[in-house]
Design a protein around this motif. Sequence first.
Motif, PDB file in Angstrom:
ATOM      1  N   HIS A 294       0.832  -1.204   0.000  1.00 36.52           N
ATOM      2  CA  HIS A 294       0.000   0.000   0.000  1.00 36.52           C
ATOM      3  C   HIS A 294       0.864   1.251   0.000  1.00 36.52           C
ATOM      4  O   HIS A 294       0.551   2.231  -0.699  1.00 36.52           O
ATOM      5  CB  HIS A 294      -0.918  -0.005   1.220  1.00 36.52           C
ATOM      6  N   LEU A 295       1.939   1.231   0.776  1.00 38.71           N
ATOM      7  CA  LEU A 295       2.828   2.395   0.822  1.00 38.71           C
ATOM      8  C   LEU A 295       3.416   2.665  -0.553  1.00 38.71           C
ATOM      9  O   LEU A 295       3.540   3.817  -0.982  1.00 38.71           O
ATOM     10  CB  LEU A 295       3.947   2.153   1.838  1.00 38.71           C
ATOM     11  N   GLU A 296       3.749   1.609  -1.264  1.00 40.50           N
ATOM     12  CA  GLU A 296       4.296   1.773  -2.624  1.00 40.50           C
ATOM     13  C   GLU A 296       3.277   2.435  -3.547  1.00 40.50           C
ATOM     14  O   GLU A 296       3.614   3.332  -4.326  1.00 40.50           O
ATOM     15  CB  GLU A 296       4.704   0.402  -3.167  1.00 40.50           C
ATOM     16  N   SER A 297       1.998   2.029  -3.437  1.00 36.62           N
ATOM     17  CA  SER A 297       0.975   2.623  -4.304  1.00 36.62           C
ATOM     18  C   SER A 297       0.742   4.088  -3.940  1.00 36.62           C
ATOM     19  O   SER A 297       0.528   4.921  -4.818  1.00 36.62           O
ATOM     20  CB  SER A 297      -0.334   1.835  -4.193  1.00 36.62           C
ATOM     21  N   VAL A 298       0.801   4.400  -2.646  1.00 38.27           N
ATOM     22  CA  VAL A 298       0.628   5.789  -2.218  1.00 38.27           C
ATOM     23  C   VAL A 298       1.783   6.641  -2.718  1.00 38.27           C
ATOM     24  O   VAL A 298       1.597   7.758  -3.214  1.00 38.27           O
ATOM     25  CB  VAL A 298       0.527   5.871  -0.674  1.00 38.27           C
TER      26      VAL A 298
END
Length: 627
Positions: A294-298
């Motif tokens: 999720h952090l990567e997508s954000v």
Amino acid sequence: MATMESLIGLVNRIQRACTALGDYGGGDEAFSSLWDALPSVAVVGGQSSGKSSVLESIVGRDFLPRGSGIVTRRPLVLQLQQTEDAKQEYAEFGHLPRRRFTDFSLVRQEIQDETDRVTGKSKMISPVPIHLSIYSPHVVNLTLIDLPGLTKVAVEGQQESIVQDIENMVRSYVEKPNSIILAISPANQDIATSDAIKLAREVDPSGDRTFGVLTKLDLMDKGTNAVDVLEGRSYRLQHPWVGVVNRSQADINRNVDMIVARRKEREYFATSPDYGHLASKMGSEYLAKLLSKHLESVIRARIPSITSLINKSIDELDAELDHLGRPVAVDAGAQLYTILELCRAFDRIFKEHLDGGRPGGDRVYGVFDNQLPAALRKLPFDRHLSLQNVKRIVSEADGYQPHLIAPEQGYRRLIEGSLNYFRGPAEASVDAVHFVLKELVRKSIGECQELKRFPSLQSAIAAASNESLERFREEGKKTVIRLVDMESSYLTVEFFRRLPQEFEKMGNPGGNPKENPRENSAAAPPIDRYGDGHFRRIGSNVSSYVNMVSETLRNSIPKAVVYCQVKEAKQNLLNHFYILIGKKEGKQLAELLDEDPALMEKRQQYAKRLELYKKARDEIDSVSWVR
């Protein structure tokens, strides 16, 4: 697309660089903004909710201070960096950048000591964060911020305001729009009373930024379970709830290894009659991977805004550096000569990049050989020349009088509509080469050793070069658009002349249409000029013409771009700048070459920050272009 490791690792490196300069949410507004713009995961929970255990499970190491009451008294910014297998695990603190900790019991002690250095031995708190980086092959790339546990009452030795102080500190982290909230709640308490969920609901009412974690599932009363919470029926979030089973106090006392604890956690969920069906989406290992993904997508979504902020900060720092300088010559003639020599040194390096003496010029060819053909192939001709669209356009072109032989107006409209699509790739090629040239200007300035002493002159050259490149780009766009417009303004006549012959051949296959027309007319079946086959032939003919034009433009667009942009940049990049310099007086020239000793320390700090931003921009560019 850029890999998860490269994106999260990039943010970690920028954050560590900000930390090295002391910029992490206080002091310089620009750097505070950059820190705030970088996404991270804020870990929120009440005291004794299991926050520390969750973090240690994610890291796979026992490294956090433990005890009763308030243990976390300063925010801990924890950056996890995955390393290659078999490499030794170690930790580094932001306040001890040259010291590596391989004994994680010493990491725990240093966290405690560093906390006491700011807060004393009391139970007070401080908003000044501790920065800790852990490098290990057993972690995922992730940035976590461990915050003091929320509490409802002050204990002995604490001020009455401690409850509100802790909430305000935690709120200052989780209310930021780039903050991902990891809300820790114990399963053996009613979720409706969870301090973490209550605060998360206030700052993130939609739940888009909140991940719920249930701890102590193994400590629930016999006959009860938390399936309703984990499956989102008790309190729904946009992201799935994750349950974890941490080490028991007995396990901690016996120094049970975290790897063993992870295995026991997996076994617990796999064999649990209540949670077995959720086992694949439970546990600290799954939680770490979920957060990292999720952090990567954000981060990927935030790259444009981060880049904009970095560019804004670079402009602001450049403006500050423009005011610094010391004279290197007394008379205006010597100053002018020095400036011209520095410009020639820069221009020489720039030409070397274009001509192949230095890397970078090959990217121009990459635009013509890769990007332009790919863009041409992606044009939506299939949709434009679909049977339905061809029928519609031809019918509209006919008006109230249907065409008799070949629908010339329909052909023209179909072709002209198709040719309009070429504007996009033509302008995109101009823009792509422009950005390559702009990057080469920036690189050339950075590689010119003679210019490093004069940031004001660097900025002036960069601004003048970019201004020239903008003019070249405008001229390039006008030229390539003219090429497309020329194709649209006069269609190849021979193409249309062939059409009646083709129709006659279709009506008399194998025969001579000029001989015995009556026999031919009698023998040949009538042509249905409104049937699907007729319109398909029209679409096919237009497609052939468009392909011919596409090949022409594929060859002519690069020539126009090189002539208007690359050639002009090689020959006339600084011509306008030379004219302006020649008109400046001695005082104005001195400002470009001025270096004030009284401001050297300040300039040095700005230079470090400027270097950080430029390096961050380079890394973001390199990651963004990875496909």
